[in-house]
Each structure stands twice: as C-alpha cells, then as structure tokens.
Design an enzyme around this catalytic site. Structure first.
Site, PDB file in Angstrom:
ATOM      1  N   CYS A 179     -16.625  78.780 -22.781  1.00 18.28           N
ATOM      2  CA  CYS A 179     -15.825  78.333 -21.640  1.00 18.28           C
ATOM      3  C   CYS A 179     -15.927  79.303 -20.455  1.00 18.28           C
ATOM      4  O   CYS A 179     -16.945  79.370 -19.792  1.00 18.28           O
ATOM      5  CB  CYS A 179     -14.374  78.112 -22.074  1.00 18.28           C
ATOM      6  SG  CYS A 179     -13.439  77.025 -20.953  1.00 18.28           S
TER       7      CYS A 179
ATOM      8  N   ARG B 178      -9.278  67.068 -15.809  1.00 20.37           N
ATOM      9  CA  ARG B 178      -9.515  67.931 -16.956  1.00 20.37           C
ATOM     10  C   ARG B 178     -10.313  67.168 -18.004  1.00 20.37           C
ATOM     11  O   ARG B 178     -10.022  66.010 -18.319  1.00 20.37           O
ATOM     12  CB  ARG B 178      -8.206  68.427 -17.556  1.00 20.37           C
ATOM     13  CG  ARG B 178      -7.479  69.425 -16.684  1.00 20.37           C
ATOM     14  CD  ARG B 178      -6.563  70.337 -17.494  1.00 20.37           C
ATOM     15  NE  ARG B 178      -7.299  71.306 -18.284  1.00 20.37           N
ATOM     16  CZ  ARG B 178      -7.800  72.451 -17.795  1.00 20.37           C
ATOM     17  NH1 ARG B 178      -7.658  72.753 -16.519  1.00 20.37           N
ATOM     18  NH2 ARG B 178      -8.429  73.292 -18.584  1.00 20.37           N
TER      19      ARG B 178
ATOM     20  N   HIS C 298     -14.126  75.022 -27.904  1.00 20.52           N
ATOM     21  CA  HIS C 298     -13.140  75.956 -28.467  1.00 20.52           C
ATOM     22  C   HIS C 298     -12.861  75.523 -29.906  1.00 20.52           C
ATOM     23  O   HIS C 298     -13.624  74.797 -30.506  1.00 20.52           O
ATOM     24  CB  HIS C 298     -11.839  75.875 -27.666  1.00 20.52           C
ATOM     25  CG  HIS C 298     -11.899  76.463 -26.303  1.00 20.52           C
ATOM     26  ND1 HIS C 298     -11.917  77.817 -26.067  1.00 20.52           N
ATOM     27  CD2 HIS C 298     -11.923  75.868 -25.078  1.00 20.52           C
ATOM     28  CE1 HIS C 298     -11.938  78.040 -24.761  1.00 20.52           C
ATOM     29  NE2 HIS C 298     -11.940  76.878 -24.137  1.00 20.52           N
TER      30      HIS C 298
END
Length: 239
Positions: free
Chosen positions: A92, A126, A191
């Site tokens: 990320c 997002r 993640h």
C-alpha cells in the site's frame, strides 16, 4: 542466517501488516533456517546491502508523511540494494512511495523515491474489500487472496504486475492489474496481512532470499492444509 528488516514498524502497520514479517520468520524457523529481525525506525541506521528480506508496510497519510523525509534520505542505498537483488515486499503506502510521485486531488505532486517507474493519483472513490488475484509462481498460476482499502490509484506503465485481478479492484480499478514485481521487489495493495494467507508467495520470498545469499534454496515441505483451506474459502466466496 537470513536478516529481515522491518522498516518503520511503529508507523507502517496498517491492518496488521506486521503479520507479514511474522509469517516469513515462522516459515523459516519451522524449517530450521535461522533468522534475525531488525526493526528500523525513523533516524536509525540500516545497511540495506546486509539485508536479505525488507518489509515496508502501509499507514495513514499522517504516518506516511512522518517517515517520508527519512525514507528519501535512504533512497540511494535502497535503490542500489534493489538493483543488486534485495528481496522486498512493499504494501500500500510503501508501494506508492517506491514510485515517482503521488498526485493529490488539488494537483500537488508529492515526490516518491523514483525507484520504480510508476505513479499514483488520488481517486474519488475508495477501493475497498476482499480481493483475489492470479499470479505466477514457479511457472504455475496461483490464486492469491487479501484485503484492499485505498483511494490512491496506481499506474504501472510497462512494469510487470504482481498479478491479474479476478475479483476486486487492484492497482486502480480500471486495468485489472494488481501490484508490481521488479527484480526481487514485490509490491501490492493486499493487506490482511498478505503472507500468512498465501504460503506459496511467502515461500517464494524465502527461496529468493536464500538464493541471493548463495544458500540452498530448496525448501523443506510443510503442512499447508490450513492455509489452503483459508484461500479456498475466500476464492469460493468471491468467484
């Protein structure tokens, strides 16, 4: 002995990213491979040439700003180590920092390290949720699962992606690509953390680190039933 460097563990540990280091180390130890872990924070010295596996996680904008200046000071030594085969995983925000720049909504261009020829721009939506990608490991297609939560949209140009998106968004939600692989550097938005869920990727990183040290890289088989069941459950849910 393999040396692992966890860079900025106090700042970049979003969504349990520390688990990637834990998984790498534990799968080494189960095989009797000795490992030393160095946690390097802002202002602390590190010689990347002596490191076998480098981990750089993700964090909030505030946390990334706190470490950005420090990381820029390490740019030349990090780039040299990468060109010499350093095995690294960047997640990320760490992934974005290795690129040329981040373009904000206001048009401000925040410089990155410029080690990888990619850039990121702020998106208005997002990109969040569970994700499945397919990547190639030892010549075989392998499904890799994780969780993504980012508004930045990364564009990798002619670089090789880590994998192709089967479910989810990936780098930008547009080109069906996820992450980047450059030499022994692996970058991803996944993640979760990524490595405990995906043992074949973990073992690939271990093998590459051993090869770089000139050590025997054929890994002793482990029982991976639990990991395989976890990946299958997510793949079956999303595909």
């Amino acid at each position: 002995m393999l040396k692992v460097c966890h860079l900025y563990p106090d700042l970049l540990n979003l969504y349990g990213d520390r688990g990637n280091v834990i998984a790498f180390v534990q799968r080494c130890r189960w095989r009797g491979i000795p490992v030393e872990v160095l946690e390097v924070n802002v202002g602390q010295p590190v010689n990347f040439a002596d490191i076998d596996f480098l981990f750089l996680g993700g964090g909030s904008d505030r946390e990334q700003n706190l470490m950005a200046d420090d990381l820029l000071k390490r740019k030349d030594s990090l780039k040299e180590a990468i060109e010499n085969g350093l095995v690294a995983l960047a997640i990320c925000g760490g992934y974005q920092m290795l690129g040329r720049y981040y373009l904000t909504h206001e048009g401000q261009r925040i410089p990155g390290l410029g080690i990888l020829d990619l850039y990121t721009r702020a998106g208005h939506k997002r990109l969040i949720g569970n994700i499945v990608i397919e990547m190639t490991i030892d010549g075989e297609p392998v499904k890799v699962v994780g969780f993504e939560n980012h508004s930045g949209q990364t564009f990798i140009g002619n670089l090789n992606p880590l994998g192709r998106v089967l479910a989810g968004f990936g780098n930008n939600g547009q080109d069906s690509l996820e992450g980047v692989r450059y030499k022994n550097v692996f970058c991803s938005y996944l993640h979760g953390p990524l490595l405990p869920k995906n043992y074949r990727l973990t073992d690939l990183l271990i093998s590459l680190a051993l090869q770089r040290r000139g050590l025997h890289a054929e890994l002793k088989p482990l029982n991976n039933d639990l990991e395989e069941a976890a990946v299958k459950a997510m793949v079956d849910r999303l595909l």
